[in-house]
Design a protein around this motif. Structure first.
Motif, PDB file in Angstrom:
ATOM      1  N   SER A  99       0.828  -1.206   0.000  1.00 46.52           N
ATOM      2  CA  SER A  99       0.000   0.000   0.000  1.00 46.52           C
ATOM      3  C   SER A  99       0.864   1.259   0.000  1.00 46.52           C
ATOM      4  O   SER A  99       0.556   2.239  -0.690  1.00 46.52           O
ATOM      5  N   TYR A 102       2.224   1.717  -3.453  1.00 46.67           N
ATOM      6  CA  TYR A 102       1.149   2.235  -4.307  1.00 46.67           C
ATOM      7  C   TYR A 102       1.007   3.743  -4.121  1.00 46.67           C
ATOM      8  O   TYR A 102       0.892   4.502  -5.097  1.00 46.67           O
ATOM      9  N   SER A 103       1.058   4.194  -2.887  1.00 51.41           N
ATOM     10  CA  SER A 103       0.921   5.623  -2.589  1.00 51.41           C
ATOM     11  C   SER A 103       2.085   6.420  -3.171  1.00 51.41           C
ATOM     12  O   SER A 103       1.894   7.518  -3.712  1.00 51.41           O
ATOM     13  N   SER A 106       1.726   6.587  -6.946  1.00 49.35           N
ATOM     14  CA  SER A 106       0.611   7.475  -7.262  1.00 49.35           C
ATOM     15  C   SER A 106       1.010   8.940  -7.080  1.00 49.35           C
ATOM     16  O   SER A 106       0.729   9.784  -7.938  1.00 49.35           O
ATOM     17  N   ILE A 111       1.444   5.911 -11.755  1.00 49.42           N
ATOM     18  CA  ILE A 111       0.372   4.945 -11.994  1.00 49.42           C
ATOM     19  C   ILE A 111      -0.934   5.704 -12.146  1.00 49.42           C
ATOM     20  O   ILE A 111      -1.098   6.797 -11.596  1.00 49.42           O
ATOM     21  N   THR A 113      -4.451   5.566 -11.001  1.00 49.02           N
ATOM     22  CA  THR A 113      -5.240   4.889  -9.970  1.00 49.02           C
ATOM     23  C   THR A 113      -6.640   4.532 -10.449  1.00 49.02           C
ATOM     24  O   THR A 113      -7.332   3.749  -9.798  1.00 49.02           O
ATOM     25  N   ASP A 117      -5.601  -0.822  -9.151  1.00 47.42           N
ATOM     26  CA  ASP A 117      -5.785  -0.645  -7.713  1.00 47.42           C
ATOM     27  C   ASP A 117      -4.632  -1.309  -6.974  1.00 47.42           C
ATOM     28  O   ASP A 117      -3.789  -1.986  -7.571  1.00 47.42           O
ATOM     29  N   VAL A 118      -4.595  -1.107  -5.683  1.00 44.42           N
ATOM     30  CA  VAL A 118      -3.464  -1.599  -4.903  1.00 44.42           C
ATOM     31  C   VAL A 118      -3.367  -3.122  -4.937  1.00 44.42           C
ATOM     32  O   VAL A 118      -2.267  -3.682  -4.881  1.00 44.42           O
ATOM     33  N   LEU A 121      -1.335  -4.056  -8.069  1.00 47.32           N
ATOM     34  CA  LEU A 121      -0.077  -3.361  -8.346  1.00 47.32           C
ATOM     35  C   LEU A 121       1.051  -4.353  -8.608  1.00 47.32           C
ATOM     36  O   LEU A 121       1.835  -4.189  -9.551  1.00 47.32           O
TER      37      LEU A 121
END
Length: 372
Positions: A99, A102-103, A106, A111, A113, A117-118, A121
């Motif tokens: 997560s 992913y943040s 992003s 990416i 979004t 989605d996470v 990924l």
């Protein structure tokens, strides 16, 4: 009869087709491993391992890796090919770590979004991946999508890259760093065994996008960074999907390296893969990256070849083997397609298809591999 027994029952040779020869094509003989239609293996890895085409090209790839001049680079590249486990995944053993990744991607605009989605990924990881030799060259609908397609794709690319290096030596009388060019090509798709995991229905796992490219590209660069390959190799490898020929081209490569650095948890400036401002590649640009990019153009022909082969194989499966319409749109056809293509290649079948009696030639070739 068990699938493995049926596969090993006999060896045929590639059909010596006069029409293809008359077109100026050179058909090298290779062993084929026929199997009965009723005993088609469902396991894609079994298909790849039954293919002499795949094993021959995988052996060539290892041979090229073992011929790299630098000892550490030679050992590292060879090990990565023999064991393509994503070591960078040691950093992502929890949902919270993924997560956070992913943040970060992003926040960096790397990416979309809305499209990933996470949960998607990173591909699922159990601690090991399929062998390099059994992975497809891409997902269905693109180049070499069959079991072992990665081996034929990378082999073709390395042949091309080596030829470019030799051409520049012969024509322009200078040498580039062949170790960097060849290592970049050998590793450019090293994470495809991780990304394109085979599914029970004979299809491969859907690939998502990172930094505007199929995730395998960024993850392959990340793996090379995580394993501390030389900065020159990282840049050359990153250029496989695009060269810094203009401002946009360079910006694309920079974005892939930035995304890979985030995944690998490396500082790209300190690593030496970006300039001191972090907004460009190290200057002046080395030629090895351009050569890797040129060498990774097998897809120009192999993608349409695969796209044209699939519907013809479906037609053959229905008309020649009695496959039902429903089966021809599901797992049964995937097993049929995987085996035929792993034995013969989409490239060969597409060449046959281009002949005046192409459909007949393709049906004959498939008939020598999948016995009625």
């Amino acid at each position: 009869m068990a699938a493995g027994t049926a596969i090993g029952a006999a060896l045929f040779s590639m059909p010596d087709l006069s029409a293809a020869k008359e077109s100026g094509s050179h058909l090298s003989k290779q062993d084929l491993t026929p199997v009965s239609f009723g005993q088609l293996p469902k396991d894609a890895e079994v298909c790849a391992k039954a293919s002499k085409l795949v094993s021959r090209n995988y052996s060539y790839i290892l041979e090229q890796a073992r011929q790299l001049k630098d000892g550490w680079l030679r050992d590292t590249v060879t090990t990565m090919i023999q064991h393509p486990t994503p070591m960078f995944m040691q950093q992502y053993t929890s949902a919270s770590a993924i997560s956070m990744l992913y943040s970060k991607l992003s926040a960096a605009g790397l990416i979309d979004t809305g499209k990933i989605d996470v949960q998607h990924l990173l591909p699922p990881f159990t601690g090991k991946v399929q062998p390099f030799m059994t992975a497809p060259g891409s997902g269905y609908g693109s180049h070499h999508p069959y079991p072992g397609g990665l081996a034929t794709h990378v082999s073709a690319n390395v042949h091309i890259t080596e030829s470019i290096v030799n051409t520049y030596e012969e024509v322009f009388c200078y040498s580039v760093n062949s170790d960097i060019a060849l290592a970049g090509q050998l590793l450019h798709d090293i994470m495809k065994p991780f990304v394109f995991q085979w599914q029970p229905d004979g299809s491969s796992l859907k690939e998502y996008t990172i930094a505007g490219q199929g995730a395998h590209h960024v993850l392959s660069i990340a793996e090379s960074m995580y394993r501390s390959l030389p900065a020159e190799e990282i840049v050359a490898q990153a250029c496989a999907h695009g060269a810094p020929s203009d401002a946009k081209g360079e910006a694309d490569v920079v974005s892939w390296i930035k995304a890979a650095a985030i995944v690998a948890q490396k500082d790209p400036i300190a690593y030496g893969v970006l300039n001191k401002m972090g907004d460009g590649l190290p200057a002046p640009h080395r030629q090895e990256g351009y050569i890797v990019h040129l060498g990774d153009h097998d897809w120009v022909l192999s993608s349409p070849a695969a796209q044209k082969t699939s519907p013809l194989l479906k037609k053959i499966a229905v008309q020649q083997y009695g496959m039902s319409d429903s089966d021809s749109n599901g797992a049964a056809f995937n097993y049929f397609k995987n085996y035929a293509e792993a034995q013969l290649s989409c490239m060969y079948l597409n060449m046959l298809q281009s002949q005046p009696n192409g459909e007949q030639l393709v049906a004959q070739a498939v008939g020598n591999v999948i016995l009625k």
